[in-house]
Scaffold this motif. Structure first.
Motif, PDB file in Angstrom:
ATOM      1  N   GLU A  51       0.923  -1.089   0.061  1.00  0.00           N
ATOM      2  CA  GLU A  51       0.078  -0.051  -0.112  1.00  0.00           C
ATOM      3  C   GLU A  51       0.783   1.135  -0.151  1.00  0.00           C
ATOM      4  OE1 GLU A  51      -3.418   0.213  -0.317  1.00  0.00           O
ATOM      5  OE2 GLU A  51      -3.129  -1.994  -0.888  1.00  0.00           O
ATOM      6  N   GLY A  52       2.130   1.277  -0.376  1.00  0.00           N
ATOM      7  CA  GLY A  52       2.810   2.414  -0.553  1.00  0.00           C
ATOM      8  C   GLY A  52       3.695   2.747   0.868  1.00  0.00           C
ATOM      9  N   TYR A  53       3.813   1.833   1.809  1.00  0.00           N
ATOM     10  CA  TYR A  53       4.367   2.241   3.079  1.00  0.00           C
ATOM     11  C   TYR A  53       5.842   2.061   3.060  1.00  0.00           C
ATOM     12  CZ  TYR A  53       0.155   2.743   6.056  1.00  0.00           C
ATOM     13  OH  TYR A  53      -0.983   2.972   6.658  1.00  0.00           O
ATOM     14  N   THR A  54       6.617   3.247   3.586  1.00  0.00           N
ATOM     15  CA  THR A  54       7.842   2.799   3.781  1.00  0.00           C
ATOM     16  C   THR A  54       8.216   2.468   5.046  1.00  0.00           C
ATOM     17  OG1 THR A  54      10.093   3.811   3.734  1.00  0.00           O
ATOM     18  CG2 THR A  54       8.525   5.139   4.524  1.00  0.00           C
ATOM     19  N   THR A  55       9.147   1.416   5.233  1.00  0.00           N
ATOM     20  CA  THR A  55       9.158   0.438   6.300  1.00  0.00           C
ATOM     21  C   THR A  55      10.810   0.434   6.951  1.00  0.00           C
ATOM     22  OG1 THR A  55       9.704  -1.352   5.074  1.00  0.00           O
ATOM     23  CG2 THR A  55       7.467  -0.945   5.569  1.00  0.00           C
ATOM     24  N   ALA A  56      10.582   0.411   8.382  1.00  0.00           N
ATOM     25  CA  ALA A  56      11.833   0.496   8.970  1.00  0.00           C
ATOM     26  C   ALA A  56      11.815  -0.616  10.349  1.00  0.00           C
ATOM     27  CB  ALA A  56      12.443   1.685   9.371  1.00  0.00           C
ATOM     28  N   ALA A 149      10.222  10.134   5.812  1.00  0.00           N
ATOM     29  CA  ALA A 149       8.862   9.676   5.410  1.00  0.00           C
ATOM     30  C   ALA A 149       7.861  10.755   5.411  1.00  0.00           C
ATOM     31  CB  ALA A 149       8.387   8.328   6.529  1.00  0.00           C
ATOM     32  N   VAL A 150       7.909  11.712   6.491  1.00  0.00           N
ATOM     33  CA  VAL A 150       6.752  12.763   6.542  1.00  0.00           C
ATOM     34  C   VAL A 150       7.365  13.808   5.341  1.00  0.00           C
ATOM     35  CG1 VAL A 150       6.041  14.676   7.812  1.00  0.00           C
ATOM     36  CG2 VAL A 150       6.300  12.512   8.887  1.00  0.00           C
ATOM     37  N   ARG A 151       8.634  14.105   5.175  1.00  0.00           N
ATOM     38  CA  ARG A 151       9.119  14.952   4.177  1.00  0.00           C
ATOM     39  C   ARG A 151       8.690  14.625   2.641  1.00  0.00           C
ATOM     40  NH1 ARG A 151      13.767  15.154   5.410  1.00  0.00           N
ATOM     41  NH2 ARG A 151      14.666  13.614   3.912  1.00  0.00           N
ATOM     42  N   ASN A 152       8.704  13.110   2.573  1.00  0.00           N
ATOM     43  CA  ASN A 152       8.415  12.557   1.228  1.00  0.00           C
ATOM     44  C   ASN A 152       6.916  12.123   1.239  1.00  0.00           C
ATOM     45  OD1 ASN A 152      11.174  12.668   0.251  1.00  0.00           O
ATOM     46  ND2 ASN A 152      11.783  10.872   1.571  1.00  0.00           N
ATOM     47  N   ASN A 153       5.975  12.569   1.977  1.00  0.00           N
ATOM     48  CA  ASN A 153       4.850  12.449   2.016  1.00  0.00           C
ATOM     49  C   ASN A 153       4.324  10.892   1.847  1.00  0.00           C
ATOM     50  OD1 ASN A 153       1.965  13.195   2.187  1.00  0.00           O
ATOM     51  ND2 ASN A 153       1.653  13.555  -0.059  1.00  0.00           N
ATOM     52  N   ARG A 154       4.897  10.160   2.522  1.00  0.00           N
ATOM     53  CA  ARG A 154       5.107   8.487   2.494  1.00  0.00           C
ATOM     54  C   ARG A 154       4.428   8.020   4.055  1.00  0.00           C
ATOM     55  NH1 ARG A 154       8.665   5.808  -0.314  1.00  0.00           N
ATOM     56  NH2 ARG A 154       7.225   3.829   0.232  1.00  0.00           N
ATOM     57  N   PRO A 155       3.313   7.199   3.943  1.00  0.00           N
ATOM     58  CA  PRO A 155       2.942   6.556   5.175  1.00  0.00           C
ATOM     59  C   PRO A 155       3.880   5.583   5.553  1.00  0.00           C
ATOM     60  CG  PRO A 155       2.032   5.681   3.271  1.00  0.00           C
ATOM     61  CD  PRO A 155       2.574   6.756   2.775  1.00  0.00           C
ATOM     62  N   PHE A 156       4.193   5.510   6.761  1.00  0.00           N
ATOM     63  CA  PHE A 156       5.257   4.671   7.369  1.00  0.00           C
ATOM     64  C   PHE A 156       5.067   3.618   8.321  1.00  0.00           C
ATOM     65  CE2 PHE A 156       5.134   8.552   9.962  1.00  0.00           C
ATOM     66  CZ  PHE A 156       5.273   7.920  11.048  1.00  0.00           C
ATOM     67  N   PHE A 157       5.617   2.550   8.349  1.00  0.00           N
ATOM     68  CA  PHE A 157       5.799   1.591   9.393  1.00  0.00           C
ATOM     69  C   PHE A 157       6.855   1.447  10.056  1.00  0.00           C
ATOM     70  CE2 PHE A 157       6.269  -3.138  10.561  1.00  0.00           C
ATOM     71  CZ  PHE A 157       5.585  -3.183  11.610  1.00  0.00           C
ATOM     72  N   LEU A 158       7.053   1.812  11.365  1.00  0.00           N
ATOM     73  CA  LEU A 158       8.163   1.668  12.369  1.00  0.00           C
ATOM     74  C   LEU A 158       8.297   0.486  13.147  1.00  0.00           C
ATOM     75  CD1 LEU A 158      11.107   2.686  13.031  1.00  0.00           C
ATOM     76  CD2 LEU A 158       9.906   4.271  14.421  1.00  0.00           C
ATOM     77  N   TYR A 159       9.056  -0.407  13.273  1.00  0.00           N
ATOM     78  CA  TYR A 159       9.118  -1.581  14.157  1.00  0.00           C
ATOM     79  C   TYR A 159      10.391  -1.462  14.890  1.00  0.00           C
ATOM     80  CZ  TYR A 159       9.309  -6.556  15.511  1.00  0.00           C
ATOM     81  OH  TYR A 159       9.438  -7.841  16.289  1.00  0.00           O
TER      82      TYR A 159
END
Length: 436
Positions: A51-56, A149-159
């Motif tokens: 769904e387009g999330y960037t993940t870390a 992520a916010v600067r690139n307007n991307r939803p994100f998942f941080l674990y």
């Protein structure tokens, strides 16, 4: 706050499936393990990336390294990784500094293997890791990830699977000696500080009201460490057992404007995180047998849980004995019980004895009235409850297909992460220093 049952393997959390399905049993993976979380398993990170999330991930992975990093997080759906790839006691620690200015780590940890490395994506950044600077590096990495992520307007998942408060405890200068609880308290304070800095970043970037923060634990206290191992309170036993002290964890869900403050006693599991996140993100679920259910009715409406049952596996699950215990609504039936080395040092022999006990009929407890599992409901008036539990147990066991054990693949010392490949003599030659 909700109460959450957490299982021995973090594989269950990331896949929404009991670890027996993915083969992450018996016990845990080691630095030299040949196996790891199978690449055909679908993690939360992979679900959200669709769904387009960037993940870390920042912190403890402990789902395998393998040949050339086969099983690292970057091969399992995570775009970014900073952390120790397994438990930080899985390497010699007696000569490492855990508290400033130069207080050595308490104990010896694992011997005869490489010191624990810090890995950035797939490259070793430091070996051994500098515990005094580790949490600072983690919080900076997490904050930078959120900002990007916010600067690139991307939803994100941080674990963020923290090492705290696992043995050996450590803390940097900002927290060492600050807690009246000693080393354990200092480590807990540092953990709290890292979480606080992540929340501060969410505030500063303006996304706090659009971010679900979910916090829970992975197992009960390691009672064998005594004051350095935590405390299960009124719950029976601790880590390594299928009693409530080994399995039940508090969980906190925080989402300003979407989750109203309060406490629920609704039944939930770490297995439920994947389907819940998928529902909230509008992502499709993996086309496999899932054991998790959607928690959104609990979180958003303070409503009832879709879950009525939880199945408890021991550290060493087998098809022969299958599940050790079953919870159905407020009732829990123990078909087998066994203490654990991790829960030794308590006066209760049920916690410390390694003798496997079989119970026919099973022990039955009402956890709402008896969370300490002290009073077996052994009269005939409870036969209908036991029949219902037996029925759901049989239904579950019929659906369970044990995956091939990844731990049983064995170990090869050549696979131990080393910052100087092919150096000799290994493991002592594996030493590299760089600033965090």
């Amino acid at each position: 706050m909700i109460y959450c049952a957490v299982f021995w393997s973090r594989a269950a959390l990331l896949t929404g499936r009991y670890q027996t399905r993915s083969g992450i049993y018996p016990g845990v993976l080691y630095p030299a393990s040949k196996g790891g979380l199978p690449l055909n398993e679908t993690t939360i990170a992979e679900v959200l990336k669709s769904e387009g999330y960037t993940t870390a991930i920042v912190g403890k992975w402990h789902l395998g390294v393998g040949l050339n990093g086969t099983y690292l997080p970057t091969r399992q759906g995570f775009d970014n990784y900073l952390g120790i790839p397994y438990s930080h006691d899985q390497g010699p620690c007696q000569n490492l500094t855990c508290f400033p200015p130069d207080v050595k780590c308490y104990g010896f940890c694992d011997q005869g293997v490489v010191t624990v490395p810090l890995i950035l994506n797939e490259n070793i950044k430091q070996q051994p890791v500098d515990f005094l600077q580790l949490e600072k590096a983690y919080s900076e990495f997490a904050s930078q990830f959120i900002n990007d992520a916010v600067r690139n307007n991307r939803p994100f998942f941080l674990y963020y699977p923290s090492h705290h408060t696992h043995y050996p405890q450590y803390a940097g200068a900002d927290y060492a000696g600050k807690s009246p609880r000693g080393p354990f308290g200092d480590a807990l304070m540092e953990f709290d500080g890292t979480v606080g800095k992540i929340l501060q970043t969410l505030e500063e970037t303006g996304v706090i009201n659009n971010t679900l923060v979910f916090f829970t634990g992975d197992n009960g206290p390691e009672l064998m460490r005594k004051s350095r191992g935590g405390n299960a309170g009124l719950m029976k036993c601790g880590k390594g057992t299928t009693y409530e002290g080994g399995m039940r964890e508090p969980a906190i869900a925080y989402w300003p404007g979407s989750i109203q403050p309060g406490v629920t006693r609704a039944l939930a599991s770490s297995l439920d995180i994947l389907p819940t996140f998928a529902k909230l993100a509008g992502a499709a679920l993996p086309d496999v047998q899932l054991d998790g259910v959607d928690m959104t009715n609990i979180l958003l409406n303070h409503g009832a849980s879709e879950r009525q049952t939880i199945f408890y596996y021991p550290i060493v699950p087998t098809e022969k004995y299958s599940v050790f215990a079953v919870r159905w609504k407020n009732f829990k039936a123990h078909y087998h019980t066994q203490g654990a080395i991790h829960s030794q040092s308590t006066p209760d022999s049920n916690c410390s004895s390694l003798l496997l006990k079989h119970h026919d009929p099973p022990l039955l407890y009402n956890l709402e009235a008896d969370p300490s599992e002290n009073y077996n409901l052994n009269s005939t008036e409870w036969d209908s409850v036991l029949k219902q539990i037996q029925a759901v147990k049989e239904q579950f066991e019929a659906s369970m297909v044990f995956g091939k054990s990844e731990i049983a693949k064995g170990r090869d010392s050549a696979l131990e992460p080393c910052c100087i490949p092919n150096c000799t003599p290994k493991p002592t030659c594996c030493r590299c220093t760089s600033a965090l």
